[in-house]
Scaffold this active site. Sequence first.
Site, mmCIF file in Angstrom:
data_model
loop_
_atom_site.group_PDB
_atom_site.id
_atom_site.type_symbol
_atom_site.label_atom_id
_atom_site.label_comp_id
_atom_site.label_asym_id
_atom_site.label_seq_id
_atom_site.Cartn_x
_atom_site.Cartn_y
_atom_site.Cartn_z
ATOM 1 N N GLY A 1 0.828 -1.208 0.000
ATOM 2 C CA GLY A 1 0.000 0.000 0.000
ATOM 3 C C GLY A 1 0.861 1.256 0.000
ATOM 4 O O GLY A 1 0.595 2.201 -0.756
ATOM 5 N N TYR B 1 -2.798 -19.447 7.032
ATOM 6 C CA TYR B 1 -2.762 -18.281 6.145
ATOM 7 C C TYR B 1 -3.097 -18.717 4.716
ATOM 8 O O TYR B 1 -3.897 -18.088 4.029
ATOM 9 C CB TYR B 1 -1.357 -17.690 6.244
ATOM 10 N N PRO C 1 1.080 -12.891 -5.188
ATOM 11 C CA PRO C 1 2.513 -12.582 -5.178
ATOM 12 C C PRO C 1 3.323 -13.624 -4.414
ATOM 13 O O PRO C 1 2.810 -14.292 -3.515
ATOM 14 C CB PRO C 1 2.591 -11.233 -4.444
ATOM 15 N N ILE D 1 7.532 -10.852 -0.800
ATOM 16 C CA ILE D 1 7.715 -9.436 -1.130
ATOM 17 C C ILE D 1 8.817 -8.865 -0.235
ATOM 18 O O ILE D 1 8.924 -9.234 0.936
ATOM 19 C CB ILE D 1 6.393 -8.674 -0.874
ATOM 20 N N ARG E 1 13.471 -19.555 -2.648
ATOM 21 C CA ARG E 1 12.225 -18.785 -2.690
ATOM 22 C C ARG E 1 12.251 -17.868 -3.907
ATOM 23 O O ARG E 1 13.314 -17.514 -4.406
ATOM 24 C CB ARG E 1 12.072 -17.914 -1.434
#
Length: 309
Positions: free
Chosen positions: A13, A133, A160, A163, A206
């Site tokens: 955001g 989650y 996604p 991050i 990852r």
Amino acid sequence: MKILVTGGSGTIGSNIKDVVINDDKQWLFPSSKQLDLLNSESVDKYFDENRPDFVIHLAANVGGLFKNLKHKVEMFRENIIMNENILHYSNKYNVQDGIFCCSTCIYPYNPPSYPMTEDMIMEGVPHPSNDSYGYSKRFLYFQCINYNKQYNRKYICISPCNIYGKYDNYNLENSHVIAGLIHRFYIASKTSDKMLEIKTGLNSQRQFINAIDLSLIIIRMVYNFSDITFDNIILAGDDVYIIDVVEIISKCFNDVKYKIIDVESGQVKKTCSNKLLKDTFPDIKLLNINDGIIDTVEWFLKNYPNVRI
Ligand code: NDP
């Protein structure tokens, strides 16, 4: 057009806010105090007063491996409630279009093949280390499809990978891997022995995406929303070994020495395909992990201690 961004104070955001600050559209970035998604009355009131035309739903109870293992009940319950409230009131106040944030954590930990593609969500269970989650985000996808079918909405999911970047959460217990490591290297650089022990799987890999890249993709999706024909898109960079990430970060703190302790640390790899991303936005070049980490450490050092810790 009025665009509501939930989770506007979070990593993504805040990066979106930086880009759209002089945009001709009206962007709303309420904090959880102004719009508490766990409280349905607060959500109803906010929608009634603000009447958004488009919703970008980023708010979530998010965290790294440690938080996911320790707070399974809250990770499931809070994400389910937030997602249900935002979907219900978006639909009630006739928001036709929206982007809803899932995660590559929703994908199975033991898929039939790699790389995993968008259509493989239900082909196995999420990894036990972040299944609460993961399931909460799976249900978000499931409900978006339901709204699209039953109410003819266009609620698109994005998934996604990990991050990292500016405005990330650098808390030592609750952060994701890159933010946590940067903070730990920083603290080690201030000690006399300048030594760090890092527990990770030697084979752990990852995918990472820089928060700026992800924000730019989301903004582009908003601008080109009528062209979108998929209901979910994986937004992922290439696979990287965690030990290589550690090495890149260590070069930014070159007086700190580190030792890797090989431990089991969740799913060894969860490679997801970025083909749909590349096909949809062929001109997009994601920041490579080396440059992305160097920029992030620079931002961290410039802003410390005024970062989210
Ligand atoms: P952050 O953890 O940085 O921010 C979380 C945001 O959620 C904050 O803005 C917070 O608002 C808001 N929030 C939390 N609780 C509530 C609530 N009750 N009501 C309203 N808002 C609330 O998140 P990120 O920017 O990292 O993540 C954005 C999205 O991306 C999330 O949906 C996440 O699941 C997903 N994602 C994240 C990944 C990552 O590596 N970070 C990987 C894959 C997906 P406030 O600060 O005001 O309380």
